[in-house]
Scaffold this motif. Structure first.
Motif: not given
Length: 206
Positions: A193-196
């Motif tokens: 989801l593109g979360r770090v």
């Protein structure tokens, strides 16, 4: 005649002279320079050398200092923060004066070397994008059922999922972490989801 000469053991570095006559003879100039050399050597050898034989490697502990760093101009907004919130927090924590120009030149001014180093560290963290394998040190600022939020620098935070806190299963984050704890984490990169995300248990020991 007002005749001033400055220099070192190796020679003259500057001369300043005011005269009220129309000219000087070579003999007068040579005599004045010779007397200045004798006086200069006396000051350097008889006075200065006994007090300080060479320049100090660093300035005094309480002397004003300045350090210049360059950042990507695109990151200036991140350092400043909304309405100056981020940069003012860095100034408050470190006691330094920080100025940034439009080209990304940052000046960090202060008298405390540790405070200046801390300010530089915050700026480095804020202006560096998270990347997989990056080791960071953060302070626990919020605890949720699913994990803990860490602050790495004013305005820059990350989350550690509960499954990445310890090498064993834990039911509550509070069983391991408390607000204000300082922990080392490793960045795991971005998920689908593109979360770090970050991990405490996978971080190499210091």
């Amino acid at each position: 005649m007002d005749f001033k000469v400055t220099g070192t053991h190796d020679g003259i570095t500057a001369i300043q002279m005011d005269i009220k006559i129309h000219g000087l003879t070579r003999q007068i100039v040579e005599g004045a320079i010779a007397r200045c050399k004798d006086a200069r050597e006396f000051i350097m050898n008889g006075v200065m050398k006994q007090a300080i034989a060479e320049p100090r490697k660093t300035v005094g502990e309480y002397a004003p200092k300045i350090e210049m760093v360059s950042i990507d101009p695109e990151k200036i907004g991140d350092v400043v923060g909304q309405r100056g919130k981020t940069i003012n927090e860095i100034i408050k924590r470190t006691g330094c004066q920080i100025d940034i120009d439009e080209a990304g030149k940052v000046s960090i001014c202060g008298t405390d070397a540790d405070g200046m180093a801390e300010a530089k560290h915050y700026i480095d963290v804020i202006t560096t994008d998270f990347y997989e394998g990056q080791i960071l040190e953060g302070t626990v600022v919020s605890i949720k059922e699913f994990g803990a939020f860490l602050e790495f620098a004013p305005g820059k935070e990350g989350m550690v999922h509960i499954s990445k806190i310890a090498n064993r299963r834990i039911d509550r984050v509070e069983d391991v972490l408390s607000l204000g704890d300082v922990v080392r984490v490793v960045c795991l990169g971005k998920d689908k989801l593109g979360r770090v995300s970050f991990s405490i248990k996978d971080c190499p020991k210091a």
